[in-house]
Motif scaffolding. Structure first.
Motif, PDB file in Angstrom:
ATOM      1  N   MET A 124      29.843  72.667  17.508  1.00 55.27           N
ATOM      2  CA  MET A 124      29.152  71.454  17.107  1.00 55.27           C
ATOM      3  C   MET A 124      28.773  71.582  15.646  1.00 55.27           C
ATOM      4  O   MET A 124      28.191  72.551  15.220  1.00 55.27           O
ATOM      5  N   ASP A 149      16.984  68.944  19.493  1.00 63.15           N
ATOM      6  CA  ASP A 149      17.990  69.962  19.829  1.00 63.15           C
ATOM      7  C   ASP A 149      17.329  71.147  20.521  1.00 63.15           C
ATOM      8  O   ASP A 149      17.816  71.628  21.539  1.00 63.15           O
ATOM      9  N   ILE A 152      17.914  72.507  24.408  1.00 58.60           N
ATOM     10  CA  ILE A 152      18.385  73.866  24.666  1.00 58.60           C
ATOM     11  C   ILE A 152      17.384  74.632  25.524  1.00 58.60           C
ATOM     12  O   ILE A 152      17.776  75.356  26.444  1.00 58.60           O
ATOM     13  N   ARG A 175      22.069  80.491  22.945  1.00 61.69           N
ATOM     14  CA  ARG A 175      22.593  79.126  23.009  1.00 61.69           C
ATOM     15  C   ARG A 175      22.625  78.477  21.625  1.00 61.69           C
ATOM     16  O   ARG A 175      23.572  77.770  21.286  1.00 61.69           O
ATOM     17  N   ARG A 178      25.585  79.948  19.647  1.00 63.83           N
ATOM     18  CA  ARG A 178      26.893  79.427  20.075  1.00 63.83           C
ATOM     19  C   ARG A 178      27.077  77.967  19.679  1.00 63.83           C
ATOM     20  O   ARG A 178      28.131  77.576  19.184  1.00 63.83           O
ATOM     21  N   GLU A 179      26.070  77.173  19.901  1.00 63.70           N
ATOM     22  CA  GLU A 179      26.211  75.739  19.665  1.00 63.70           C
ATOM     23  C   GLU A 179      26.219  75.366  18.188  1.00 63.70           C
ATOM     24  O   GLU A 179      26.934  74.454  17.776  1.00 63.70           O
ATOM     25  N   ASP A 209      26.769  77.663  15.640  1.00 65.66           N
ATOM     26  CA  ASP A 209      27.585  78.608  14.879  1.00 65.66           C
ATOM     27  C   ASP A 209      26.780  79.311  13.785  1.00 65.66           C
ATOM     28  O   ASP A 209      27.160  79.316  12.612  1.00 65.66           O
TER      29      ASP A 209
END
Length: 89
Positions: free
Chosen positions: A1, A10, A14, A52, A55-56, A58
């Motif tokens: 993303m 956000d 999460i 999380r 990963r989401e 970067d």
């Protein structure tokens, strides 16, 4: 993303997806300066949240980021300093 900024929305999403919410905690209230412990998120939940986010969005959070960022405001600021502005590589 790809994101311009990491926002409170956000973070709340999460947190809910990864660790859920404690009964009696209103994440939709004024939580920016409330410590994660008071919101019911202890170290294991924060590790999941950090993974999380990485990963989401970067990004790579250093070892102390989740320890030092004790409130949503502090964590949002840390993540946003790691995001590369759009168009800059």
């Amino acid at each position: 993303m790809s994101a311009q900024a990491f926002t409170l929305d956000d973070l709340k999403r999460i947190l809910r997806e990864g660790a859920g919410t404690d009964e009696g905690v209103d994440l939709d209230g004024d939580i920016l300066d409330t410590e994660f412990d008071a919101l019911g998120y202890e170290s294991l939940a924060m590790l999941e949240t950090g993974g999380r986010i990485e990963r989401e969005f970067d990004v790579t959070l250093d070892d102390g980021a989740l320890i030092d960022a004790r409130t949503p405001r502090a964590l949002i600021e840390v993540v946003n300093t790691l995001l590369v502005p759009a168009g800059i590589v």
